[in-house]
Design a protein around this motif. Structure first.
Motif, mmCIF file in Angstrom:
data_model
loop_
_atom_site.group_PDB
_atom_site.id
_atom_site.type_symbol
_atom_site.label_atom_id
_atom_site.label_comp_id
_atom_site.label_asym_id
_atom_site.label_seq_id
_atom_site.Cartn_x
_atom_site.Cartn_y
_atom_site.Cartn_z
ATOM 1 N N SER A 1 51.471 38.055 10.354
ATOM 2 C CA SER A 1 50.723 38.717 9.279
ATOM 3 C C SER A 1 50.048 37.698 8.370
ATOM 4 O O SER A 1 48.913 37.908 7.927
ATOM 5 C CB SER A 1 51.624 39.653 8.481
ATOM 6 N N ASP A 2 50.715 36.586 8.079
ATOM 7 C CA ASP A 2 50.096 35.534 7.265
ATOM 8 C C ASP A 2 48.856 34.981 7.952
ATOM 9 O O ASP A 2 47.827 34.744 7.306
ATOM 10 C CB ASP A 2 51.078 34.381 7.011
ATOM 11 N N LEU A 3 48.948 34.775 9.240
ATOM 12 C CA LEU A 3 47.822 34.250 10.004
ATOM 13 C C LEU A 3 46.652 35.240 10.001
ATOM 14 O O LEU A 3 45.502 34.849 9.836
ATOM 15 C CB LEU A 3 48.256 33.934 11.432
ATOM 16 N N GLN A 4 46.953 36.529 10.148
ATOM 17 C CA GLN A 4 45.906 37.549 10.109
ATOM 18 C C GLN A 4 45.187 37.537 8.764
ATOM 19 O O GLN A 4 43.962 37.635 8.698
ATOM 20 C CB GLN A 4 46.495 38.935 10.375
ATOM 21 N N ILE A 5 45.935 37.405 7.680
ATOM 22 C CA ILE A 5 45.357 37.366 6.341
ATOM 23 C C ILE A 5 44.462 36.137 6.184
ATOM 24 O O ILE A 5 43.341 36.227 5.664
ATOM 25 C CB ILE A 5 46.473 37.391 5.275
ATOM 26 N N LYS B 1 41.251 36.604 8.308
ATOM 27 C CA LYS B 1 40.372 37.588 7.679
ATOM 28 C C LYS B 1 39.635 36.966 6.489
ATOM 29 O O LYS B 1 38.411 37.127 6.355
ATOM 30 C CB LYS B 1 41.178 38.801 7.221
ATOM 31 N N ALA B 2 40.342 36.249 5.635
ATOM 32 C CA ALA B 2 39.713 35.608 4.467
ATOM 33 C C ALA B 2 38.664 34.582 4.906
ATOM 34 O O ALA B 2 37.573 34.507 4.327
ATOM 35 C CB ALA B 2 40.785 34.950 3.600
ATOM 36 N N LYS B 3 39.004 33.811 5.927
ATOM 37 C CA LYS B 3 38.079 32.784 6.428
ATOM 38 C C LYS B 3 36.794 33.412 6.975
ATOM 39 O O LYS B 3 35.688 32.960 6.688
ATOM 40 C CB LYS B 3 38.788 31.979 7.529
ATOM 41 N N GLU C 1 35.606 36.500 6.296
ATOM 42 C CA GLU C 1 34.869 37.150 5.212
ATOM 43 C C GLU C 1 34.055 36.127 4.415
ATOM 44 O O GLU C 1 32.900 36.386 4.063
ATOM 45 C CB GLU C 1 35.823 37.916 4.292
ATOM 46 N N LYS C 2 34.627 34.980 4.151
ATOM 47 C CA LYS C 2 33.918 33.924 3.425
ATOM 48 C C LYS C 2 32.707 33.451 4.230
ATOM 49 O O LYS C 2 31.622 33.238 3.681
ATOM 50 C CB LYS C 2 34.872 32.765 3.137
ATOM 51 N N MET C 3 32.897 33.296 5.543
ATOM 52 C CA MET C 3 31.802 32.858 6.399
ATOM 53 C C MET C 3 30.693 33.904 6.435
ATOM 54 O O MET C 3 29.506 33.578 6.377
ATOM 55 C CB MET C 3 32.306 32.594 7.819
ATOM 56 N N LEU C 4 31.059 35.187 6.495
ATOM 57 C CA LEU C 4 30.072 36.266 6.564
ATOM 58 C C LEU C 4 29.181 36.303 5.321
ATOM 59 O O LEU C 4 28.011 36.687 5.404
ATOM 60 C CB LEU C 4 30.765 37.617 6.760
ATOM 61 N N GLU C 5 29.734 35.906 4.191
ATOM 62 C CA GLU C 5 28.956 35.884 2.945
ATOM 63 C C GLU C 5 27.789 34.904 3.029
ATOM 64 O O GLU C 5 26.803 35.066 2.324
ATOM 65 C CB GLU C 5 29.856 35.528 1.761
ATOM 66 N N THR C 6 27.908 33.901 3.890
ATOM 67 C CA THR C 6 26.867 32.877 3.992
ATOM 68 C C THR C 6 25.789 33.221 5.018
ATOM 69 O O THR C 6 24.772 32.551 5.077
ATOM 70 C CB THR C 6 27.487 31.510 4.378
ATOM 71 N N LEU C 7 26.016 34.276 5.814
ATOM 72 C CA LEU C 7 25.058 34.643 6.866
ATOM 73 C C LEU C 7 24.107 35.737 6.378
ATOM 74 O O LEU C 7 24.512 36.648 5.657
ATOM 75 C CB LEU C 7 25.801 35.132 8.112
#
Length: 135
Positions: A42-46, A49-51, A53-59
């Motif tokens: 679950s920690d890895l999934q979180i 997901k955060a990584k 989402e952050k990348m998507l903000e730049t595209l």
């Protein structure tokens, strides 16, 4: 005494028997359960997901599906890999410990040091101390 090739063949036979009997799959399930129990999954999934989402903000919104997949793969390849994280969390000797007694018994049986009746049941709980024959 057996030759090197006979010993190598014996090793290959033991490994293939363990695979055929599903022992490696059982160990993989045990390790996956251990990772889930310790919260690594679950920690890895979180974190992933955060990584992402952050990348998507730049595209730009016009990013094509194939390009997006490529960017996601590239982003996930940075930093520690999933298998590295899993190995750092589980005990390195976990696989060895789960198979040690079984492999030891099988090797002694192949070498004729014990018979199937004398040795513990394959898949059983253990081995005899110091490699001695059971009494």
């Amino acid at each position: 005494m057996s030759s090197y090739h006979e010993m190598n063949g014996m090793s290959d036979k033991i490994i293939s028997d363990l695979k055929r009997e599903g022992k490696y799959d059982e160990i993989r399930r045990n390790i996956a359960d251990e990772l889930a129990t310790e919260g690594v999954t679950s920690d890895l999934q979180i974190q992933v997901k955060a990584k992402i989402e952050k990348m998507l903000e730049t595209l730009p919104p016009s990013t094509k599906k194939d390009e997006l997949r490529s960017k996601v793969r590239e982003e996930l390849s940075k930093g520690p890999r999933v298998d590295t994280i899993a190995r750092s969390t589980t005990h390195d000797m976990s696989l060895y410990e789960q198979l040690r007694a079984e492999i030891s018994t099988r090797v002694r049986m192949k070498l004729g040091l014990i018979t199937k009746e004398e040795g513990p049941a394959i898949g059983g709980s253990g081995d005899t101390p110091s490699g001695t024959r059971p009494t």
